[in-house]
Design an enzyme around this catalytic site. Structure first.
Site, mmCIF file in Angstrom:
data_model
loop_
_atom_site.group_PDB
_atom_site.id
_atom_site.type_symbol
_atom_site.label_atom_id
_atom_site.label_comp_id
_atom_site.label_asym_id
_atom_site.label_seq_id
_atom_site.Cartn_x
_atom_site.Cartn_y
_atom_site.Cartn_z
ATOM 1 N N ASP A 18 0.665 -1.570 0.010
ATOM 2 C CA ASP A 18 0.259 0.121 0.345
ATOM 3 C C ASP A 18 1.184 1.299 0.179
ATOM 4 O OD1 ASP A 18 -2.374 -1.447 0.323
ATOM 5 O OD2 ASP A 18 -2.286 -1.423 2.249
ATOM 6 N N LYS A 34 2.534 2.117 -4.837
ATOM 7 C CA LYS A 34 2.526 1.488 -6.766
ATOM 8 C C LYS A 34 1.610 1.540 -7.574
ATOM 9 C CE LYS A 34 2.350 -2.117 -4.055
ATOM 10 N NZ LYS A 34 1.973 -2.046 -2.966
ATOM 11 N N GLY A 84 -4.501 -3.715 -3.890
ATOM 12 C CA GLY A 84 -5.122 -3.303 -4.572
ATOM 13 C C GLY A 84 -4.552 -2.247 -4.871
ATOM 14 N N HIS A 85 -4.989 -1.800 -5.711
ATOM 15 C CA HIS A 85 -3.633 -0.567 -6.402
ATOM 16 C C HIS A 85 -4.708 0.464 -7.227
ATOM 17 C CE1 HIS A 85 0.276 -3.458 -6.991
ATOM 18 N NE2 HIS A 85 -0.795 -3.604 -6.330
ATOM 19 N N GLN A 96 1.959 -6.127 -2.763
ATOM 20 C CA GLN A 96 2.375 -6.386 -1.726
ATOM 21 C C GLN A 96 3.379 -5.647 -1.747
ATOM 22 O OE1 GLN A 96 1.130 -9.753 -3.064
ATOM 23 N NE2 GLN A 96 -0.102 -8.286 -2.218
HETATM 24 P P1 GDP Z 1 -0.872 0.620 -3.560
HETATM 25 O O1 GDP Z 1 -1.434 -1.063 -2.607
HETATM 26 O O2 GDP Z 1 0.895 0.287 -3.353
HETATM 27 O O3 GDP Z 1 -1.305 0.500 -5.643
HETATM 28 O O4 GDP Z 1 -1.680 1.594 -2.601
HETATM 29 P P2 GDP Z 1 -2.828 1.681 -2.638
HETATM 30 O O5 GDP Z 1 -3.814 1.695 -3.709
HETATM 31 O O6 GDP Z 1 -3.171 0.292 -1.370
HETATM 32 O O7 GDP Z 1 -2.653 2.784 -1.399
HETATM 33 C C1 GDP Z 1 -2.277 4.354 -1.232
HETATM 34 C C2 GDP Z 1 -3.447 4.977 -1.239
HETATM 35 O O8 GDP Z 1 -2.610 6.216 -1.209
HETATM 36 C C3 GDP Z 1 -4.295 5.406 -2.086
HETATM 37 O O9 GDP Z 1 -5.803 4.841 -1.729
HETATM 38 C C4 GDP Z 1 -3.612 6.356 -2.800
HETATM 39 O O10 GDP Z 1 -4.785 7.399 -4.012
HETATM 40 C C5 GDP Z 1 -2.524 7.044 -1.591
HETATM 41 N N1 GDP Z 1 -2.212 8.004 -2.107
HETATM 42 C C6 GDP Z 1 -0.816 7.166 -3.069
HETATM 43 N N2 GDP Z 1 -0.007 8.900 -3.347
HETATM 44 C C7 GDP Z 1 0.118 9.266 -2.031
HETATM 45 C C8 GDP Z 1 0.005 10.823 -1.834
HETATM 46 O O11 GDP Z 1 1.464 11.446 -1.825
HETATM 47 N N3 GDP Z 1 -0.788 11.376 -0.875
HETATM 48 C C9 GDP Z 1 -1.632 11.377 -0.770
HETATM 49 N N4 GDP Z 1 -2.369 11.811 -0.123
HETATM 50 N N5 GDP Z 1 -2.280 9.956 -1.208
HETATM 51 C C10 GDP Z 1 -1.410 9.073 -1.798
HETATM 52 P P1 IMO Z 2 -0.571 -4.190 -2.376
HETATM 53 O O1 IMO Z 2 -0.537 -4.666 -3.597
HETATM 54 C C1 IMO Z 2 -1.476 -4.788 2.211
HETATM 55 C C2 IMO Z 2 -1.205 -8.837 3.838
HETATM 56 C C3 IMO Z 2 -2.595 -9.042 4.498
HETATM 57 C C4 IMO Z 2 -2.131 -10.085 5.233
HETATM 58 C C5 IMO Z 2 -0.672 -10.381 4.856
HETATM 59 C C6 IMO Z 2 -1.155 -11.853 3.721
HETATM 60 O O2 IMO Z 2 -2.295 -3.408 -2.271
HETATM 61 O O3 IMO Z 2 0.423 -3.335 -1.710
HETATM 62 P P2 IMO Z 2 -2.302 -12.568 2.406
HETATM 63 O O4 IMO Z 2 -4.288 -12.344 1.761
HETATM 64 O O5 IMO Z 2 -1.536 -12.347 0.917
HETATM 65 O O6 IMO Z 2 -2.242 -14.136 2.177
HETATM 66 O O7 IMO Z 2 -2.457 -11.821 3.341
HETATM 67 O O8 IMO Z 2 -0.182 -9.904 3.402
HETATM 68 N N1 IMO Z 2 -1.349 -8.627 2.574
HETATM 69 C C7 IMO Z 2 -1.020 -7.526 1.919
HETATM 70 N N2 IMO Z 2 -1.006 -5.021 2.787
HETATM 71 N N3 IMO Z 2 -0.756 -4.471 0.798
HETATM 72 C C8 IMO Z 2 -1.107 -5.814 -0.745
HETATM 73 O O9 IMO Z 2 -1.162 -5.092 -1.357
HETATM 74 C C9 IMO Z 2 -1.204 -7.501 0.810
HETATM 75 N N4 IMO Z 2 -1.735 -8.666 0.023
HETATM 76 C C10 IMO Z 2 -1.221 -9.209 1.196
HETATM 77 O O10 IMO Z 2 -3.246 -8.118 4.892
HETATM 78 O O11 IMO Z 2 -1.208 -9.310 6.639
HETATM 79 MG MG MG Z 3 -2.682 -1.636 -1.808
#
Ligand code: GDP
Ligand code: IMO
Ligand code: MG
Length: 422
Positions: free
Chosen positions: A16, A19, A43-44, A225
Site C-alpha cells: 500500500d 505502487k 489493491g492498487h 505487496q
Molecule cells: P498500492 O497498493 O501500493 O498501489 O497502494 P494503495 O492504492 O493500496 O494505497 C495508497 C493510497 O494512498 C491510495 O488511496 C492512493 O490514492 C493514496 N495516495 C497515493 N499517493 C499519495 C500521496 O502522495 N498523498 C496522499 N495523500 N495519498 C496518496
Molecule cells: P498491495 O499490492 C497490504 C497482507 C495481508 C496479510 C498478509 C497475507 O495493495 O500493496 P494474503 O491475503 O496475501 O495471504 O495476506 O499480507 N497483504 C497486503 N497488505 N497491501 C497488499 O497488497 C497486501 N496483500 C497482502 O493483509 O497481512
Molecule cells: Mg494496496
C-alpha cells in the site's frame, strides 16, 4: 542479445505504498507493464482527471491505450474477481482485450481455495495471519505441491480438472472440520469468469516479454505487496505467499537477471501495515490515529484499519539491500503536513540489545527514534522542488543520507498530477 530493459517498481515495506499511482504515472515511458506476483490480495489505487480505480489483478498500465499489459506466470488469478474488475474498466471505456495478455502459467484461485484460506485462519486461532481471504496462501501452496490448475488448463478438459481439484479441497475441509460454507453462487460466477477470461489472449508471456526486450522495448514490472510481506524476506509467518522482492520479477515473468535495469523502491513518508505480525513502529496513540485519518489508511481490498507508525529505516535499509534498489520514491509526504515533529525509527531495541540490522525474529522489538522538525506547510499544491519548505527538504536529505540511496520522486497527493520528479 536483449536491447530493452526491465525496470522494477517494488513496494519495499508492508504494501500500500502507492505502487498503482506511480506505475500509472510511469507508463508513458514504457512499452509493456507486467505484474509478476500476487493476485487480488493487491489493491492498487489510481486517480486521474477526477476518476478513481482500484486494480487488483490488472496491471496499472492499463489506462494508456498503446501499451501492452501482462499478468505474468508468477501471479495467481481469480476468474470471478478478474471478470468484475475487467468489466468495470470496460464499462468506463477501456478496451482491455486488445491490451491485456494473461500467462498460461499463472495459477487459478478456486472458490474452495478461498474457503481453505478462511479455514486455515480459523485453525490458527490467535496466530492468524490476517489474510485478505482471497485464497492466496492455499493457491501458492497448491502450486508448490504441483497439484494446481493453471490458466492454460482452461483450454482443455477444464471442467473435469476443476471438479477433481474441488473434490480434493472439499475433503480437506471435512478433515479441518470446516463445513459451514456455501460456494454455489460464487462458483457460478467463477465458471462464468473462466469463460470470460478465455476471450483474452492466454499466452506464453515469458516468450512475448523476451521478444519485446530483444526488439529494444522497455518493460515496467509492477510489484504487489511489499518486501516485508515477501515469503522469504518478510516477517514470516506473517507474510503473503509469493516473492515480492526483485528476484520475483525474474521468476514471475521469465526474464533473466541481466535484463533488470532500474529498481525503484517505493515507500511512504511514514509506515503502515494491514493484518497481524510484528510492527515495531506501530503507534497506539492519537498520533497513529491522526496519521490514519489524514492518510485515509483503510485497506483498499478489505476496508480494514491500517496500523500506522513513523518511517522505519531498519526495514527500509533491509529492503534496499535485498532488492538492489537504485532509486527511492517517497509517497504521501503531504499526510505529515500538520505535524510539529516527525520521527524516524533508526534502530530496534529488545532486552538491552540494539540493532540497526533487520533481526531474524522481529517479534517484541521496540523502535528507537530520532526526531526531526515538521514542515507544517501544505505540500499538496506544490509542483516543483523549489517550492518545498526547508524542513521538508531537510527530511528528504536526512532519509537519503541514512539510506544511502537517492529519492528521485516525491508524491504530495493521490492524483496523478501531484507527483514531483527531482
Ligand atoms: P498500492 O497498493 O501500493 O498501489 O497502494 P494503495 O492504492 O493500496 O494505497 C495508497 C493510497 O494512498 C491510495 O488511496 C492512493 O490514492 C493514496 N495516495 C497515493 N499517493 C499519495 C500521496 O502522495 N498523498 C496522499 N495523500 N495519498 C496518496
Ligand atoms: P498491495 O499490492 C497490504 C497482507 C495481508 C496479510 C498478509 C497475507 O495493495 O500493496 P494474503 O491475503 O496475501 O495471504 O495476506 O499480507 N497483504 C497486503 N497488505 N497491501 C497488499 O497488497 C497486501 N496483500 C497482502 O493483509 O497481512
Ligand atoms: Mg494496496
Amino acid at each position: 542479445m536483449n536491447k530493452g530493459k526491465v525496470d522494477a517498481l517494488l513496494g519495499i515495506v508492508f504494501g500500500d505504498e502507492g505502487k498503482g499511482k506511480v506505475v500509472d504515472y510511469f507508463t508513458p515511458k514504457y512499452d509493456v507493464v507486467a505484474r509478476f506476483a500476487g493476485g487480488p490480495n493487491a489493491g492498487h489505487t489510481i486517480i486521474f482527471e477526477g476518476k478513481k480505480f482500484v486494480l487488483r489483478s490488472i496491471p496499472s498500465g492499463i489506462f494508456d491505450e498503446g501499451k501492452l499489459n501482462i499478468i505474468g506466470n508468477g501471479c495467481v488469478i481469480a476468474p470471478d474477481l478478474f471478470m468484475a474488475e475487467a468489466k468495470e474498466l470496460e464499462s468506463a471505456g477501456y478496451d482491455l482485450k486488445s491490451r491485456l495478455h494473461i500467462s498460461k502459467r499463472a495459477h487459478l484461485i478456486l472458490p474452495t481455495h478461498r474457503v481453505l484460506d478462511r479455514a486455515f485462519e480459523v485453525a490458527k486461532g490467535k496466530n492468524k495471519v490476517g489474510t485478505t481471504g482471497k485464497g492466496i496462501g492455499p493457491t501458492y501452496s497448491e502450486k508448490a505441491s504441483r497439484t494446481g490448475l493453471r490458466v492454460g488448463d482452461i483450454l482443455e478438459n477444464f471442467e473435469q480438472k476443476y471438479r477433481a481439484l474441488k473434490a480434493k479441497h472439499e475433503q480437506q475441509l471435512i478433515d479441518l472440520h470446516y463445513t459451514d460454507y456455501n460456494i454455489d453462487e460464487e462458483e457460478k460466477l467463477w465458471l462464468e469468469g473462466i469463460k470470460y477470461m478465455s476471450e483474452f489472449p492466454l499466452t506464453d508471456t515469458e516468450i512475448e516479454l523476451n521478444e519485446a526486450l530483444r526488439q529494444g522495448k522497455n518493460v515496467l514490472a509492477e510489484g504487489a505487496q511489499g518486501t516485508m510481506l515477501d515469503i522469504d524476506h518478510g516477517t514470516y509467518p506473517f507474510v503473503s505467499s509469493s516473492n515480492t522482492v526483485c528476484g520475483g520479477v525474474c521468476t514471475g515473468l521469465g526474464v533473466a537477471p541481466n535484463t533488470i535495469g532500474e529498481v525503484y523502491g517505493i515507500f511512504k513518508a511514514y509506515s503502515t501495515r494491514v493484518g497481524s505480525g510484528p510492527f515495531p513502529v506501530e503507534l497506539f496513540d492519537e498520533t497513529g490515529d491522526k496519521i490514519r485519518e489524514i492518510g485515509h489508511e483503510y485497506g483498499a481490498v478489505t476496508g480494514r484499519n491500517r496500523r500506522c507508525g513513523w518511517v522505519d529505516l531498519v526495514a527500509l535499509k533491509y529492503a534496499i539491500m535485498v532488492n538492489g534498489v537504485t532509486q527511492l520514491i517517497m509517497m504521501k509526504s503531504d499526510v505529515l503536513d500538520t505535524f510539529a515533529t516527525i520521527r524516524a525509527c533508526v534502530a530496534y531495541e529488545k532486552d538491552g540489545v540494539t540493532t540497526e540490522t533487520m533481526p531474524y525474529d522481529t517479534e517484541g522489538w521496540q523502535a528507537v527514534y530520532e526526531d526531526l522538525p515538521g514542515w507544517q506547510t501544505d505540500l499538496t499544491k506544490m509542483t516543483s522542488e523549489a517550492e518545498f519548505p526547508q524542513a521538508f527538504k531537510d527530511y528528504v536529505k536526512y532519509l537519503e543520507d541514512r539510506l544511502e540511496t537517492p529519492i528521485t520522486i516525491l508524491s504530495v497527493g493521490p492524483d496523478r498530477a501531484q507527483t514531483i520528479v527531482r
